[in-house]
Write an enzyme that holds these catalytic residues in place. Structure first.
Site, PDB file in Angstrom:
ATOM      1  N   HIS A 191      47.673  10.754   9.282  1.00  0.00           N
ATOM      2  CA  HIS A 191      48.105  10.655   7.885  1.00  0.00           C
ATOM      3  C   HIS A 191      49.441  11.396   7.683  1.00  0.00           C
ATOM      4  O   HIS A 191      49.690  12.019   6.665  1.00  0.00           O
ATOM      5  CB  HIS A 191      47.030  11.264   6.974  1.00  0.00           C
ATOM      6  CG  HIS A 191      46.856  10.583   5.644  1.00  0.00           C
ATOM      7  ND1 HIS A 191      45.746   9.840   5.319  1.00  0.00           N
ATOM      8  CD2 HIS A 191      47.645  10.556   4.543  1.00  0.00           C
ATOM      9  CE1 HIS A 191      45.856   9.400   4.068  1.00  0.00           C
ATOM     10  NE2 HIS A 191      47.014   9.810   3.582  1.00  0.00           N
ATOM     11  N   LYS A 205      42.142   3.065   9.572  1.00  0.00           N
ATOM     12  CA  LYS A 205      43.337   3.908   9.699  1.00  0.00           C
ATOM     13  C   LYS A 205      42.946   5.379   9.638  1.00  0.00           C
ATOM     14  O   LYS A 205      42.253   5.791   8.711  1.00  0.00           O
ATOM     15  CB  LYS A 205      44.316   3.597   8.561  1.00  0.00           C
ATOM     16  CG  LYS A 205      45.516   4.529   8.496  1.00  0.00           C
ATOM     17  CD  LYS A 205      46.531   4.047   7.475  1.00  0.00           C
ATOM     18  CE  LYS A 205      47.739   4.941   7.445  1.00  0.00           C
ATOM     19  NZ  LYS A 205      47.508   6.211   6.760  1.00  0.00           N
TER      20      LYS A 205
HETATM   21  C1  LIG Z   1      54.254  10.197   0.609  1.00  0.00           C
HETATM   22  C2  LIG Z   1      53.162   9.652   1.455  1.00  0.00           C
HETATM   23  C3  LIG Z   1      52.141   8.938   0.852  1.00  0.00           C
HETATM   24  C4  LIG Z   1      51.127   8.395   1.649  1.00  0.00           C
HETATM   25  N1  LIG Z   1      50.156   7.639   1.038  1.00  0.00           N
HETATM   26  C5  LIG Z   1      49.187   7.072   1.798  1.00  0.00           C
HETATM   27  C6  LIG Z   1      48.221   6.226   1.202  1.00  0.00           C
HETATM   28  O1  LIG Z   1      48.233   5.966   0.016  1.00  0.00           O
HETATM   29  N2  LIG Z   1      47.264   5.702   2.014  1.00  0.00           N
HETATM   30  C7  LIG Z   1      47.216   5.963   3.355  1.00  0.00           C
HETATM   31  O2  LIG Z   1      46.337   5.459   4.054  1.00  0.00           O
HETATM   32  N3  LIG Z   1      48.149   6.736   3.953  1.00  0.00           N
HETATM   33  C8  LIG Z   1      49.130   7.293   3.202  1.00  0.00           C
HETATM   34  N4  LIG Z   1      50.084   8.056   3.802  1.00  0.00           N
HETATM   35  C9  LIG Z   1      50.111   8.192   5.284  1.00  0.00           C
HETATM   36  C10 LIG Z   1      50.971   7.090   5.899  1.00  0.00           C
HETATM   37  O3  LIG Z   1      50.336   5.846   5.812  1.00  0.00           O
HETATM   38  C11 LIG Z   1      51.261   7.339   7.378  1.00  0.00           C
HETATM   39  O4  LIG Z   1      50.053   7.575   8.050  1.00  0.00           O
HETATM   40  C12 LIG Z   1      52.228   8.500   7.637  1.00  0.00           C
HETATM   41  O5  LIG Z   1      53.217   8.580   6.638  1.00  0.00           O
HETATM   42  C13 LIG Z   1      52.900   8.302   8.987  1.00  0.00           C
HETATM   43  O6  LIG Z   1      53.730   9.352   9.304  1.00  0.00           O
HETATM   44  P1  LIG Z   1      55.328   9.334   9.081  1.00  0.00           P
HETATM   45  O7  LIG Z   1      55.552   9.607   7.632  1.00  0.00           O
HETATM   46  O8  LIG Z   1      55.775  10.433   9.963  1.00  0.00           O
HETATM   47  O9  LIG Z   1      55.851   7.975   9.514  1.00  0.00           O
HETATM   48  C14 LIG Z   1      51.116   8.614   3.040  1.00  0.00           C
HETATM   49  C15 LIG Z   1      52.149   9.344   3.633  1.00  0.00           C
HETATM   50  C16 LIG Z   1      53.164   9.860   2.862  1.00  0.00           C
HETATM   51  C17 LIG Z   1      54.274  10.621   3.528  1.00  0.00           C
END
Ligand SMILES: Cc1cc2nc3c(=O)[nH]c(=O)nc-3n(C[C@H](O)[C@H](O)[C@H](O)COP(=O)(O)O)c2cc1C
Length: 360
Positions: free
Chosen positions: A259, A235
């Site tokens: 991310h 990812k």
């Molecule tokens: C509050 C928050 C926490 C996140 N925590 C992680 C995580 O622990 N591990 C990870 O691989 N991605 C994390 N992400 C990224 C998400 O997996 C994802 O890539 C992203 O939120 C997608 O965009 P969107 O919020 O516009 O749908 C996080 C994103 C947000 C907003």
């Protein structure tokens, strides 16, 4: 008496969060890195893509069912991993896991969940995949993988875009800490995230700096793949050369992602990165995309450009915060209904018939 506002779309859920959560939690969930150019572009890049709809295609029955990673899903929408869901709702990851079951989709659970992975998988019949942050302590990393496997996780999603945490200035200003009643349940004691703030860091950035392995390379992916003994997804892929390397290293799929705009500000939006990656991968492994999915039409665009599924991050949090499991299910239902209508209006009966022929 005032009628409650109808919740028509994802933005209504996003707005509802401001009235029910502490400002520092909202900032943690919503913010992106630095000037948030990538965060904003994840949304505007979708708006720049236009449909070239087909007509007279008999769209009396539109079907959003699809199969992904050998599993039948009712909709091509997965739950991307997001940390610390306990701040949004007391049921946190358990509510999301149950929503995944009812929505017939897959939950990708963050390493940094507030409930332990065993409780999460036990609470649902949905497929749960485990998102892994590789720790400097290799034994701790292997222990996590073993736990995920024993808990019944169906795949490992290794996040490769976060050797350091992107600088999220809101979190720095707030000196963001996990509230004292919550834990990083899959890991060590919560002391690790309650480290005193130093040099204007957020607690989370400090945690990352100390514990996450920054030396990870493709050799380590080979090692993790051997140890995992389950399908491995990467990812955080944006470069077509990295997508090609993922294929060469035998990973089972990739997630095109920046991310949610939280890492390198100024990075390409996920949807703009997709076409070149799709060409490089040439259907050898499945591609999922996340970042900026807010409408069903965004999903249609992503599928037309070569993704098999999409992930949603923040929208799950908005639904969860609004009304727990039910709220998350409503988010999926709204997006799926929007997708179905967009498919009909573009002349696509089913997911298999979607191609870039419907885009300008
Ligand atoms: C509050 C928050 C926490 C996140 N925590 C992680 C995580 O622990 N591990 C990870 O691989 N991605 C994390 N992400 C990224 C998400 O997996 C994802 O890539 C992203 O939120 C997608 O965009 P969107 O919020 O516009 O749908 C996080 C994103 C947000 C907003």
């Amino acid at each position: 008496m005032n009628k409650p506002e109808p919740m028509l779309n994802l933005f209504d859920f996003e707005k509802s969060m401001t009235s029910s959560l502490e400002a520092s939690a909202i900032d943690y969930y919503q913010s992106g890195a630095l000037d948030e150019h990538t965060l904003k572009d994840n949304i505007s890049a979708f708006q720049r893509i236009q449909f070239l709809p087909r007509v007279l295609k008999d769209v009396s029955h539109v079907n959003t069912n699809t199969s992904f990673a050998g599993q039948q899903l009712s909709t091509p929408i997965l739950f991307s991993p997001t940390a610390f869901l306990g701040m949004a709702h007391e049921d946190g990851e358990l509510a999301v896991a149950r929503a995944a079951q009812n929505a017939k989709t897959i939950m990708i659970c963050s390493t940094l969940s507030n409930y332990p992975i065993e409780e999460i998988t036990a609470s649902t019949q949905a497929s749960v995949w485990f998102q892994l942050y590789a720790y400097k302590d290799r034994q701790a990393t292997l222990n996590l993988i073993q736990r995920a496997k024993h808990a019944g996780c169906k795949a490992l999603v290794i996040t490769v875009d976060a050797p350091f945490l992107g600088r999220r200035e809101q979190d720095v200003k707030n000196q963001f800490q996990l509230p004292s009643h919550l834990n990083i349940a899959n890991l060590f004691s919560k002391d690790h995230i309650s480290l005193p703030n130093k040099g204007g860091h957020s607690g989370l950035a400090h945690y990352f700096e100390n514990l996450i392995d920054k030396s990870l390379t493709w050799r380590d992916i080979d090692w993790l793949k051997r140890e995992a003994d389950m399908p491995v997804y990467l990812k955080g892929i944006l470069h077509p050369k990295d997508a090609q390397l993922a294929v060469e290293h035998g990973v089972d799929g990739i997630i095109v992602s920046n991310h949610g705009g939280r890492q390198l500000d100024g990075s390409i939006s996920s949807i703009d990165a997709l076409p070149a990656i799709s060409r490089a991968v040439n259907k050898q492994i499945p591609i999922m995309l996340d970042g900026g999915i807010r409408r069903g039409s965004d999903i249609l665009k992503a599928l037309a450009l070569g993704a098999e599924t999409v992930g949603i991050g923040r929208p799950v949090i908005w639904g969860l915060n609004h009304s727990g499991q039910q709220g998350v299910e409503t988010i999926v239902n709204i997006l799926t209904a929007e997708l179905s209508l967009a498919m009909a209006l573009a002349g696509c009966q089913d997911i298999q018939s979607i191609s870039d022929d419907i885009l300008v």
